[in-house]
Design a protein around this motif. Structure first.
Motif, PDB file in Angstrom:
ATOM      1  N   ILE A  25       0.883  -1.164  -0.017  1.00  0.00           N
ATOM      2  CA  ILE A  25       0.006   0.073  -0.002  1.00  0.00           C
ATOM      3  C   ILE A  25       0.928   1.319   0.127  1.00  0.00           C
ATOM      4  N   ARG A  26       1.783   1.308   0.795  1.00  0.00           N
ATOM      5  CA  ARG A  26       2.831   2.422   1.044  1.00  0.00           C
ATOM      6  C   ARG A  26       3.448   2.714  -0.451  1.00  0.00           C
ATOM      7  N   TYR A  27       3.720   1.643  -0.907  1.00  0.00           N
ATOM      8  CA  TYR A  27       4.808   1.666  -2.309  1.00  0.00           C
ATOM      9  C   TYR A  27       3.836   2.078  -3.520  1.00  0.00           C
ATOM     10  N   PHE A  28       2.539   1.698  -3.482  1.00  0.00           N
ATOM     11  CA  PHE A  28       1.505   2.035  -4.558  1.00  0.00           C
ATOM     12  C   PHE A  28       1.103   3.795  -4.374  1.00  0.00           C
ATOM     13  N   ILE A  29       0.964   4.074  -3.141  1.00  0.00           N
ATOM     14  CA  ILE A  29       0.589   5.455  -2.956  1.00  0.00           C
ATOM     15  C   ILE A  29       1.559   6.395  -3.082  1.00  0.00           C
ATOM     16  N   LYS A  30       2.906   6.105  -3.090  1.00  0.00           N
ATOM     17  CA  LYS A  30       4.118   6.962  -3.381  1.00  0.00           C
ATOM     18  C   LYS A  30       4.329   6.835  -4.947  1.00  0.00           C
ATOM     19  N   THR A  31       3.929   5.945  -5.738  1.00  0.00           N
ATOM     20  CA  THR A  31       4.204   5.788  -7.249  1.00  0.00           C
ATOM     21  C   THR A  31       3.283   6.705  -8.127  1.00  0.00           C
ATOM     22  N   GLN A  32       3.857   7.304  -8.873  1.00  0.00           N
ATOM     23  CA  GLN A  32       2.776   8.346  -9.642  1.00  0.00           C
ATOM     24  C   GLN A  32       2.409   7.755 -10.925  1.00  0.00           C
ATOM     25  N   THR A  58      -3.403  -9.775  -6.718  1.00  0.00           N
ATOM     26  CA  THR A  58      -4.788 -10.271  -7.100  1.00  0.00           C
ATOM     27  C   THR A  58      -5.622  -9.971  -6.103  1.00  0.00           C
ATOM     28  N   ALA A  59      -5.378 -10.247  -4.584  1.00  0.00           N
ATOM     29  CA  ALA A  59      -6.120  -9.837  -3.549  1.00  0.00           C
ATOM     30  C   ALA A  59      -6.516  -8.387  -3.592  1.00  0.00           C
ATOM     31  N   PHE A  60      -5.495  -7.660  -3.759  1.00  0.00           N
ATOM     32  CA  PHE A  60      -5.975  -6.036  -3.855  1.00  0.00           C
ATOM     33  C   PHE A  60      -6.554  -5.666  -5.134  1.00  0.00           C
ATOM     34  N   GLU A  61      -6.605  -6.167  -6.127  1.00  0.00           N
ATOM     35  CA  GLU A  61      -7.240  -6.083  -7.224  1.00  0.00           C
ATOM     36  C   GLU A  61      -8.513  -6.752  -7.101  1.00  0.00           C
ATOM     37  N   GLN A  62      -8.939  -7.534  -6.326  1.00  0.00           N
ATOM     38  CA  GLN A  62     -10.319  -8.043  -5.864  1.00  0.00           C
ATOM     39  C   GLN A  62     -11.057  -7.033  -5.376  1.00  0.00           C
ATOM     40  N   VAL A  63     -10.379  -6.338  -4.488  1.00  0.00           N
ATOM     41  CA  VAL A  63     -11.030  -5.579  -3.462  1.00  0.00           C
ATOM     42  C   VAL A  63     -10.978  -4.265  -3.882  1.00  0.00           C
ATOM     43  N   GLY A  64     -10.445  -3.792  -5.028  1.00  0.00           N
ATOM     44  CA  GLY A  64     -10.439  -2.591  -5.306  1.00  0.00           C
ATOM     45  C   GLY A  64      -9.317  -1.575  -5.044  1.00  0.00           C
ATOM     46  N   LEU A  65      -8.047  -2.067  -4.424  1.00  0.00           N
ATOM     47  CA  LEU A  65      -7.196  -1.187  -3.879  1.00  0.00           C
ATOM     48  C   LEU A  65      -6.074  -0.741  -4.970  1.00  0.00           C
TER      49      LEU A  65
END
Length: 134
Positions: A25-32, A58-65
């Protein structure tokens, strides 16, 4: 986003709270821009095997993150934020120089009228060109 915020986000999405998920989560938030599996694996400081990382993506994609993007390079890219849903789609920009993929929020994909008898489920607009950094 701090640890408590990522913990609440995981809880809201019904996911177990693990070190890897907090790091993702921290990685995805900081990437542009969108990231490939290789980009993500390289950026993570904690050791994780291929199947564990893919299961978490896959889990992140399934829940919409996150949502995945097929930019026709043969390599799936992942970007933070929910997958575009009907009425909230967006285009993606692929830089032909650096191969970076950007979500173009606010730029809707082309709307197509398909022939009678056909039913379009999803339209994905890929714009190719040169990004502002190149």
């Amino acid at each position: 986003m701090d640890y408590k915020q990522t913990e609440r986000l995981l809880q809201r999405k019904g996911l177990k709270k693990t070190k890897l998920r907090h790091a993702l989560i921290r990685y995805f938030i900081k990437t542009q821009h969108a990231q490939s599996y290789a980009d993500i694996k390289l950026a993570l400081t904690e050791a994780t095997d291929k199947s564990t990382l893919y299961r978490n993506l896959t889990a992140f994609e399934q829940v919409g993150l996150i949502h995945s993007i097929n930019d026709h390079s043969g390599v799936t890219k992942y970007a933070f934020g929910e997958a575009p849903i009907q009425g909230n789609e967006h285009a993606h920009f692929v830089c032909e120089c650096c191969e970076t993929v950007y979500c173009m929020d606010g730029l809707a994909p082309l709307q197509l009228d398909v022939p009678k008898g056909f039913k379009a489920n999803k339209v994905q607009t890929i714009i190719r060109g040169t990004c502002a950094d190149c």
